[in-house]
Design a protein around this motif. Structure first.
Motif, short mmCIF file in Angstrom:
data_model
loop_
_atom_site.label_atom_id
_atom_site.label_comp_id
_atom_site.label_asym_id
_atom_site.label_seq_id
_atom_site.Cartn_x
_atom_site.Cartn_y
_atom_site.Cartn_z
N MET A 175 0.80 -1.26 -0.06
CA MET A 175 0.11 -0.14 0.03
C MET A 175 0.88 1.25 0.09
N PRO A 217 2.84 5.63 4.57
CA PRO A 217 1.68 6.42 4.75
C PRO A 217 2.08 7.75 4.82
N SER A 275 -3.18 9.47 5.92
CA SER A 275 -3.37 9.23 4.47
C SER A 275 -2.52 8.06 4.05
N MET A 276 -3.31 7.27 3.07
CA MET A 276 -2.66 6.06 2.34
C MET A 276 -2.78 6.28 0.99
N GLY A 277 -2.81 7.71 0.51
CA GLY A 277 -3.10 7.90 -0.78
C GLY A 277 -4.54 8.85 -0.77
N ASN A 278 -5.11 8.31 0.35
CA ASN A 278 -6.67 9.01 0.46
C ASN A 278 -6.79 9.13 1.97
N HIS A 283 -8.04 9.42 5.92
CA HIS A 283 -8.44 8.63 6.88
C HIS A 283 -8.45 9.29 8.28
N CYS A 302 -11.88 -2.33 3.44
CA CYS A 302 -11.19 -1.17 2.85
C CYS A 302 -9.72 -1.60 3.28
N THR A 339 -7.01 0.35 2.37
CA THR A 339 -6.17 1.32 2.85
C THR A 339 -6.72 1.88 4.41
N CYS A 377 -4.83 -0.51 6.90
CA CYS A 377 -3.42 0.09 6.78
C CYS A 377 -3.42 1.15 7.69
N ALA A 378 -4.30 2.12 7.59
CA ALA A 378 -4.42 3.63 8.32
C ALA A 378 -4.59 3.13 9.80
#
Length: 127
Positions: free
Chosen positions: A2, A5, A43-46, A48, A107, A109, A112-113
């Motif tokens: 992923m 972060p 953020s993981m590219g989006n 949270h 989800c 990501t 991960c978040a």
């Protein structure tokens, strides 16, 4: 994989005041939907917003708290919201309100978040 972060609050993005490691947001207090929340921003590219609760079934009103937090003014790009109950140090249980979609059953990501947020907040050990 992923990826890395993003932990700098302004880059997540959030306008919540940084309170951890100089520029990160970890369990920062905010008011929303008539409640006080402790929010970690990752953020993981989006974006949270990770919120730890004692009881997923009784501590949140998912259908109203989720959208209120998603569109809170401290998240200028809106945000995914993960409500997380720590079952033990190897088991985290979450409910996800996905940005623009609402309740979602999976989800990656978000998983991960919430793991990053749990380690940084001292909820689980880091590795």
């Amino acid at each position: 994989d992923m990826g890395e972060p993003e932990l700098i609050g302004a880059n997540v993005p959030t306008t919540l005041e940084s309170n951890f490691d100089g520029d990160s947001v970890v369990e920062q207090t905010m008011e929303c939907n008539g409640k006080t929340w402790k929010v970690s921003a990752v953020s993981m590219g989006n974006p949270h917003a990770v919120i730890f609760v004692d009881d997923l079934e009784n501590d949140i009103a998912f259908e109203s708290d989720g959208p209120a937090l998603e569109s809170a003014d401290v998240f200028p790009a809106r945000t995914n919201v993960e409500f997380v109950q720590v079952m033990d140090e190897t088991h985290l249980k979450m409910k996800v309100w996905e940005r623009g979609a609402g309740p979602t059953l999976a989800c990656g990501t978000g998983a991960c978040a919430l793991t990053i947020a749990a380690i940084r907040a001292g909820k689980i050990p880091g590795g």
